[in-house]
Design an enzyme around this catalytic site. Structure first.
Site, PDB file in Angstrom:
ATOM      1  N   LYS A   1      78.367 -37.244 -18.218  1.00 34.68           N
ATOM      2  CA  LYS A   1      79.343 -38.307 -18.460  1.00 34.68           C
ATOM      3  C   LYS A   1      80.671 -37.918 -17.842  1.00 34.68           C
ATOM      4  CE  LYS A   1      79.298 -40.929 -22.464  1.00 34.68           C
ATOM      5  NZ  LYS A   1      79.310 -41.018 -23.943  1.00 34.68           N
TER       6      LYS A   1
HETATM    7  C1  E4P Z   1      79.585 -44.141 -25.298  1.00 36.41           C
HETATM    8  O1  E4P Z   1      78.792 -43.506 -24.645  1.00 36.41           O
HETATM    9  C2  E4P Z   1      80.510 -43.599 -26.297  1.00 36.41           C
HETATM   10  O2  E4P Z   1      79.989 -42.383 -26.752  1.00 36.41           O
HETATM   11  C3  E4P Z   1      80.670 -44.460 -27.519  1.00 36.41           C
HETATM   12  O3  E4P Z   1      79.951 -45.656 -27.440  1.00 36.41           O
HETATM   13  C4  E4P Z   1      82.074 -44.609 -27.978  1.00 36.41           C
HETATM   14  O4  E4P Z   1      82.112 -45.455 -29.084  1.00 36.41           O
HETATM   15  P1  E4P Z   1      83.290 -45.468 -30.146  1.00 36.41           P
HETATM   16  O5  E4P Z   1      84.283 -46.469 -29.706  1.00 36.41           O
HETATM   17  O6  E4P Z   1      82.583 -45.886 -31.409  1.00 36.41           O
HETATM   18  O7  E4P Z   1      83.843 -44.081 -30.242  1.00 36.41           O
END
Ligand code: E4P
Length: 221
Positions: free
Chosen positions: A85
């Protein structure tokens, strides 16, 4: 087919969701690692991969391209199922461009909040574009509109990049993501649990069982 990922670093949640037979992959991030109470990204990622046998995303923490590239090299070598990522910033784009040229360059471009960012990530060679729907909704914006726009942009130009709906807050987000044409939806375990529950299903099942008991009793079975 839209793929279903769990957005968690908690092994127990992955184990449970995988046992339902509907889980395709997992996404993690540093916050989710903190919530899972572990700083061992490699060990945790490999445990998750063992359970899910599919794509698992692990995030870099460098903010400069050189650091991201260094981390990506290490992370991608852990398993053929791991995706790295990379945040959708200028430095992130530079890193994506480089990493996408590697034979194992599987990139999940993260922290995307506009179709323009998704477009740039796709151009830089990302495999997934993670759109943070819930965080936009939290700020009074229309997160799902960005999913719809990105779908259209990718389709208009034949980009080979998956639209990933992330930051999912509730079951309606899942339905809307499916209708908006998301390729992948990553959701917290709590949302997955809510998706399958219906009081009508419970009441209907109770009624079927009671009626069956009655008819079998009458038949002397
Ligand atoms: C995506 O890969 C992220 O890990 C995640 O969806 C972030 O979500 P949040 O806004 O609940 O932290």
């Amino acid at each position: 087919m839209a793929l279903l990922f769990l957005d968690t670093a908690r092994i127990q949640e992955v184990k449970e969701a995988a046992s339902w037979g509907v889980l395709d992959g997992v996404t993690t991030n540093p916050t989710l690692m903190m919530q899972a109470g572990t700083a061992d990204l490699k060990e945790n990622t490999l445990k998750i991969i063992d359970l899910v046998g599919g794509p698992v995303s692990a995030e870099v923490v460098s903010v400069d391209a050189a650091g991201m590239i260094r981390e990506a090299e290490e992370i991608l070598a852990w398993s053929e199922h791991v995706f790295v990522k990379i945040p959708c910033t200028v430095e992130g784009l530079k890193a994506m461009r480089k990493i996408s040229q590697w034979p194992n360059g599987r990139i999940n471009a993260t922290l995307i909040f506009s179709a323009n960012q998704a477009y740039l990530a796709a151009k830089a060679g990302a495999t997934y574009a993670s759109i943070f729907v819930g965080r936009m909704d939290d700020a009074g914006l229309d997160g799902m509109e960005v999913v719809r726009q990105t779908r259209e942009v990718f389709d208009n130009y034949g980009f080979d990049c998956y639209v990933l709906a992330a930051s999912i807050r509730h079951p309606a987000h899942v339905t809307e993501s499916l209708l908006a044409g998301a390729d992948i939806i990553t959701l917290p375990f709590g949302v997955l649990q809510k998706m399958i529950r219906s009081p009508f299903t419970d009441a209907g099942l109770e009624r079927f069982l009671a009626d069956w008991e009655e008819v079998t009793a009458k038949a002397g079975l």
